[in-house]
Design a protein around this motif. Structure first.
Motif, PDB file in Angstrom:
ATOM      1  N   GLU A  11      -3.896   7.534 -11.676  1.00 45.06           N
ATOM      2  CA  GLU A  11      -2.721   6.817 -12.173  1.00 45.06           C
ATOM      3  C   GLU A  11      -2.968   6.038 -13.457  1.00 45.06           C
ATOM      4  N   THR A  51       0.655  12.746  -2.212  1.00 42.45           N
ATOM      5  CA  THR A  51       1.753  11.786  -2.391  1.00 42.45           C
ATOM      6  C   THR A  51       3.080  12.324  -1.864  1.00 42.45           C
ATOM      7  N   ILE A  86      -3.845   8.188  -3.620  1.00 42.08           N
ATOM      8  CA  ILE A  86      -3.194   8.903  -2.511  1.00 42.08           C
ATOM      9  C   ILE A  86      -3.178  10.383  -2.859  1.00 42.08           C
ATOM     10  N   ASP A  87      -4.039  11.140  -2.232  1.00 40.88           N
ATOM     11  CA  ASP A  87      -4.019  12.594  -2.376  1.00 40.88           C
ATOM     12  C   ASP A  87      -3.050  13.130  -1.332  1.00 40.88           C
ATOM     13  N   ASP A 102       0.549   4.196  -4.542  1.00 40.22           N
ATOM     14  CA  ASP A 102      -0.478   4.849  -5.368  1.00 40.22           C
ATOM     15  C   ASP A 102      -1.046   3.856  -6.380  1.00 40.22           C
ATOM     16  N   TRP A 144      -2.344  12.645   4.216  1.00 41.36           N
ATOM     17  CA  TRP A 144      -2.642  12.129   2.884  1.00 41.36           C
ATOM     18  C   TRP A 144      -3.889  11.265   2.999  1.00 41.36           C
ATOM     19  N   TYR A 171       3.144  11.655   1.672  1.00 41.21           N
ATOM     20  CA  TYR A 171       3.307  10.208   1.867  1.00 41.21           C
ATOM     21  C   TYR A 171       4.776   9.819   1.738  1.00 41.21           C
ATOM     22  N   ASP A 227      -8.670   9.058  -6.454  1.00 42.41           N
ATOM     23  CA  ASP A 227      -7.306   9.522  -6.205  1.00 42.41           C
ATOM     24  C   ASP A 227      -6.735   8.579  -5.150  1.00 42.41           C
ATOM     25  N   THR A 270      -6.963   8.658   0.664  1.00 41.30           N
ATOM     26  CA  THR A 270      -7.566   8.088  -0.534  1.00 41.30           C
ATOM     27  C   THR A 270      -8.927   8.746  -0.740  1.00 41.30           C
ATOM     28  N   VAL A 324       4.948   9.578  -7.984  1.00 38.58           N
ATOM     29  CA  VAL A 324       3.983   8.489  -7.835  1.00 38.58           C
ATOM     30  C   VAL A 324       4.721   7.324  -7.193  1.00 38.58           C
ATOM     31  N   GLU A 355      -4.868   2.034  -6.412  1.00 39.39           N
ATOM     32  CA  GLU A 355      -5.810   2.255  -7.510  1.00 39.39           C
ATOM     33  C   GLU A 355      -6.158   0.947  -8.217  1.00 39.39           C
ATOM     34  N   THR A 359      -2.107   1.112   1.525  1.00 35.80           N
ATOM     35  CA  THR A 359      -1.255   2.295   1.659  1.00 35.80           C
ATOM     36  C   THR A 359      -0.521   2.323   2.998  1.00 35.80           C
TER      37      THR A 359
END
Length: 264
Positions: free
Chosen positions: A70, A89, A86-87, A46, A99, A92, A84, A101, A42, A50, A22
């Motif tokens: 995702e 996004t 990227i909580d 992201d 943000w 971000y 999650d 993970t 998204v 994941e 990220t």
């Protein structure tokens, strides 16, 4: 009581890998952003984070199920990793460093699925928080260099700091009046948003927070960290855990007044 040390170490490894992915794309001028059917963004980061986490889990925990924001659900069984990538996004995408993970392990029991391991890693802030059932909650750079978390001892709303994400969600669900009453009753309110208020509750720098609509991947890691720090994490219905579709977290001492206002 089960020993979750190995699962916690694995979650830390997963967070390290996700952070590298990220951060490599954070503030990239050519970042690819799409709009999902629910009209939320998204990014390629992201999806990449994941996919990376899922790949690690297939090798390290092939019998465990996985649920991610995702790519949905995969596998079955009494143990499920909830991700999650990227909580936050929207932050971000805009270059705001708030943000993270979120990685949780949930385990099935008599009362349903409960989170037993949680890691929240916010690399752009240089922060990470984690917890495992029975082992406590911590923040720091690594498992060997950490500070134990403990919620605050504030007992009155008039002395309390309340954190939230936005006003619109409360208005859409007909709960705006109760929300505003709560903000007036508290000493301080701030809209930090996403994972951060829950981590501040666990640290004791904020006393209570709540959100009116959430998915399981938004809450599972936060829940076990708040609980292991000595706080309470429930739905707005008062049911413990992250399964209600909304959330209320506190130092425990203020949980009753918090729910009373938000139910009104």
């Amino acid at each position: 009581m089960p020993d979750y040390h190995d699962d916690l170490r694995l979650a830390q490894v997963l967070a390290d890998a996700a952070d590298a992915t990220t951060m490599e794309r954070f503030k990239a001028l050519d970042l690819q952003v799409e709009t999902k059917p629910d009209m939320t963004p998204v990014t390629e980061a992201d999806k990449a984070a994941e996919e990376l986490i899922r790949g690690h889990l297939r090798r390290a925990r092939p019998r465990d199920a996985v649920l991610g924001e995702e790519f949905g659900s995969e596998g079955s069984g009494p143990r499920r990793w909830v991700i999650d990538p990227i909580d936050g996004t929207k932050n971000y995408v805009r270059g705001v460093p708030v943000w993270a993970t979120l990685i949780a392990l949930m385990e099935r029991g008599e009362g349903g699925d409960r989170p037993v391991v949680g890691v929240v890693s916010a690399p752009a802030l240089g922060r990470r928080w984690w917890a495992a059932e029975g082992l406590g909650a911590y923040t720091g750079r690594s498992l060997s260099s950490a500070t134990r978390l403990r919620v605050s001892g504030v007992t009155r709303l008039a002395d309390a700091s309340f954190a939230y994400s936005s006003l619109s969600g409360w208005e859409e669900r007909g709960k705006l009046n109760g929300f505003l009453e709560l903000t007036r009753a508290c000493w301080r309110t701030r809209g930090y948003g996403d994972f951060w208020p829950y981590m501040m509750v666990a640290e004791g720098s904020v006393d209570l927070c709540a959100e009116p609509e959430l998915s399981l991947w938004d809450m599972a890691a936060n829940a076990v960290i708040v609980q292991e720090a000595g706080g309470r994490f429930t739905g707005l219905d008062g049911v413990p855990g992250p399964n209600s579709g909304d959330a209320a977290a506190s130092n425990g001492l203020l949980h009753g007044p918090l729910l009373d206002h938000l139910r009104s």
